[in-house]
Design an enzyme around this catalytic site. Structure first.
Site, PDB file in Angstrom:
ATOM      1  N   GLU A 229       0.810  -1.226   0.000  1.00 25.81           N
ATOM      2  CA  GLU A 229       0.000   0.000   0.000  1.00 25.81           C
ATOM      3  C   GLU A 229       0.844   1.278   0.000  1.00 25.81           C
ATOM      4  O   GLU A 229       0.521   2.233   0.699  1.00 25.81           O
ATOM      5  CB  GLU A 229      -0.919   0.017   1.233  1.00 25.81           C
TER       6      GLU A 229
HETATM    7  C1  TNX Z   1      -4.455  -4.100   4.442  1.00 23.38           C
HETATM    8  S1  TNX Z   1      -2.623  -6.330   4.221  1.00 23.38           S
HETATM    9  C2  TNX Z   1      -3.217  -3.785   4.969  1.00 23.38           C
HETATM   10  C3  TNX Z   1      -3.124  -3.265   6.337  1.00 23.38           C
HETATM   11  C4  TNX Z   1      -4.471  -3.087   6.973  1.00 23.38           C
HETATM   12  C5  TNX Z   1      -5.372  -4.243   6.597  1.00 23.38           C
HETATM   13  C6  TNX Z   1      -6.704  -4.192   7.261  1.00 23.38           C
HETATM   14  C7  TNX Z   1      -1.641  -5.266   4.070  1.00 23.38           C
HETATM   15  C8  TNX Z   1      -0.371  -5.740   3.624  1.00 23.38           C
HETATM   16  N1  TNX Z   1      -2.019  -4.023   4.351  1.00 23.38           N
HETATM   17  O1  TNX Z   1      -2.416  -2.058   6.358  1.00 23.38           O
HETATM   18  O2  TNX Z   1      -4.298  -3.032   8.349  1.00 23.38           O
HETATM   19  O3  TNX Z   1      -5.536  -4.263   5.208  1.00 23.38           O
HETATM   20  O4  TNX Z   1      -7.453  -5.335   6.990  1.00 23.38           O
END
Ligand code: TNX
Length: 527
Positions: free
Chosen positions: A334
């Protein structure tokens, strides 16, 4: 006596063939399933590779001793001591630990030539004179001990029925992840989770130590990270951080339970806590406020600044030095505020740093679209609606030799709500009922995208904590789904829900005895 292999959906035991096909009263309607009476070897969770029952068992009593073998091996002694502690708590018996292997009781034997058990598996033989646990490694003996615990009552003394188990895991990597950044959790709370997961042969704890909302591990060269950046969490609570000694203590506690710790410093995104702690890490030289909301993707390290690389070198170097395990997780998910070319350039350097500190990189699967370094492990967190192009990039990396850890968000994300009635949790990947978390095949999960089974290193269930702040909420989201993860990671498969839900229900007295909060899913026959 002949050992019969566990076959598709059927456990065959000497003297009894126990069908795992739907039991009487076990129809498809939720709530209509009745608990089956399972013999102890049928109850084991994760299900062993093979088991048979028969003959007279061993009665645990006031005279039972634990014998840690003739070799005087210190580590085996430690496994015996820990098993004794665990069995004393449940049985109330004194269970002294002694050396040697002659005489009745529980015998722990290291045998480098033991067959069919691999590095982590074991044999367990129970007869009237005692229970013998044999393995090639202390880890195998530990796992044997966890099976032995399940063959005894959840509380009080009892008899281990006569029989034999030969067992080994399907996957080398069986992980649980805990996010202590969004909400802070103490070392004591995490130790409890280690106890709970290691009882089901989960062998890895991935700690998500840093995120926008908090920095939870002390770094000597950058003290404000923990002291200032650790002082916040989602919702405005006080946060907190672990000193290096506390981290070492947790790592040692986990190691005693054959759980490896994989620490994660998430980068180049998810870094607001670091940027808030040190103005010099920001491209404009200005530190932002600390952050207590739940948005993702808004922060980035300054890719063009050399100071950034001094920072990650020192942080990862200090962490590598206190982490005995082989992996360092560098996040990489992300990074929506980092342009793609910058992301790739940054991840090149971050991976080089990890290698230089003697560790193997683990990163979220977004690294597949950049340039994963040789040997880097990718953690897949996609779901049924993940675009094909993303899966194809992951498959290309897998085919190029990158091992995969599978954490599909719509199967293994323990922060997804079970259903519409669940209080805590999120639902961006949909609801994840207990059956959905368990009923799939990691070996073929990404086969349609071209991922060979041989690329699957294992499975991991992440627990993100944006909405989870207490021990009881943490446990409610993890249990019982984490037991499904344990079974997927260890048992030969394929998944068999009618059998599994009966065995899951049979764990209830153990969860209750340990005061574990869990979700009583309506389609599990809890009794
Ligand atoms: C996605 S999974 C994220 C996290 C969040 C999560 C909440 C991932 C690698 N990144 O930053 O906490 O979703 O479900």
């Amino acid at each position: 006596m002949r050992v019969l292999r566990r076959t598709l959906g059927t456990l065959l035991f000497l003297g009894a063939a126990v069908s795992c096909a739907p039991a009487p009263g076990d129809d498809a309607r939720p709530g209509a399933v009745r608990p089956a009476v399972l013999a102890p070897y049928e109850r084991l969770l994760p299900a062993p590779a093979s088991a048979r029952t028969g003959g007279t068992g061993y009665v645990f009593g006031a005279g039972t001793v634990i014998r840690t073998g003739p070799g005087g091996d210190e580590e085996v002694r430690g496994v015996g001591e820990l098993l004794a502690e665990q069995l004393r708590t449940s049985s109330g018996l004194p269970l002294p630990v002694v050396g040697g292997s002659e005489g009745d009781g529980v015998r722990l034997l290291l045998d480098e030539g033991a067959e069919g058990v691999g590095d982590e598996g074991y044999r367990l033989e129970s007869g009237p004179r005692g229970v013998t646990l044999t393995a090639r490694t202390p880890a195998g003996l530990f796992h044997a001990g966890q099976s032995l615990r399940q063959l005894l009552p959840a509380s009080g003394p009892g008899t281990v029925p006569g029989g034999e188990i030969t067992d080994a895991p399907r996957f080398a990597y069986r992980g649980a992840m805990l996010d202590i950044a969004r909400h802070y959790f103490t070392v004591e709370q995490v130790k409890r989770y280690v106890d709970q997961i290691s009882a089901y042969k989960v062998n890895t704890l991935h700690l998500h130590l840093t995120d926008d909302q908090g920095w939870r591990i002390a770094v000597d060269g950058w003290p404000r990270l923990a002291e200032y950046g650790g002082g916040s969490e989602v919702g405005g609570g006080p946060g907190g951080y672990w000193t290096k000694d506390q981290y070492r203590d947790l790592v040692a506690y986990a190691a005693r339970r054959y759980v490896d710790v994989v620490p994660e410093i998430d980068m180049p995104g998810h870094v607001n806590a670091a940027l808030a702690s040190y103005a010099e890490l920001n491209c404009d030289g200005k530190a932002p406020e600390r952050y207590t909301g739940t948005k993702v993707g808004f922060s980035s390290l300054c890719v063009g600044k050399e100071r950034t690389y001094e920072f990650i070198d020192e942080v990862l170097g200090e962490l590598a030095a206190i982490t005995p395990g082989r992996y360092l997780h560098i996040g990489g998910d992300e990074a929506h505020s980092t342009p793609a070319a910058d992301y790739a350039a940054f991840m090149d350097r971050a991976q080089e740093v990890v290698g230089r500190h003697g560790k193997t990189v683990v990163a979220w699967h977004q690294l597949a679209a950049a340039r994963p370094a040789p040997g880097a492990v990718l953690q897949y967190w996609g779901h049924d609606r993940t675009p094909d192009a993303e899966k194809t990039a992951v498959a290309a990396a897998a085919k190029a030799g990158h091992p995969l850890i599978l954490s599909p968000a719509d199967r293994l994300y323990l922060d997804m709500k079970y259903d519409v009635t669940t209080g805590p949790g999120l639902n961006w990947a949909g609801f994840v009922p207990v059956k959905r978390a368990y009923d799939w095949n990691p070996g073929s999960y990404l086969a349609a995208s071209g991922v060979p089974q041989s690329a699957v290193l294992g499975v991991e269930a992440p627990l993100w904590t944006e909405t989870i702040a207490t021990r009881s909420d943490l446990e409610f989201m993890a249990f019982p789904r984490i037991l499904g993860l344990a079974e997927l990671g260890w048992s030969p498969g394929p998944a068999n829900w009618p059998s599994y839900r009966q065995r899951l229900a049979a764990q209830a007295p153990r969860l209750d005895a340990q005061d574990t909060t869990y979700y009583r899913a309506p389609d599990v026959p809890w009794g």
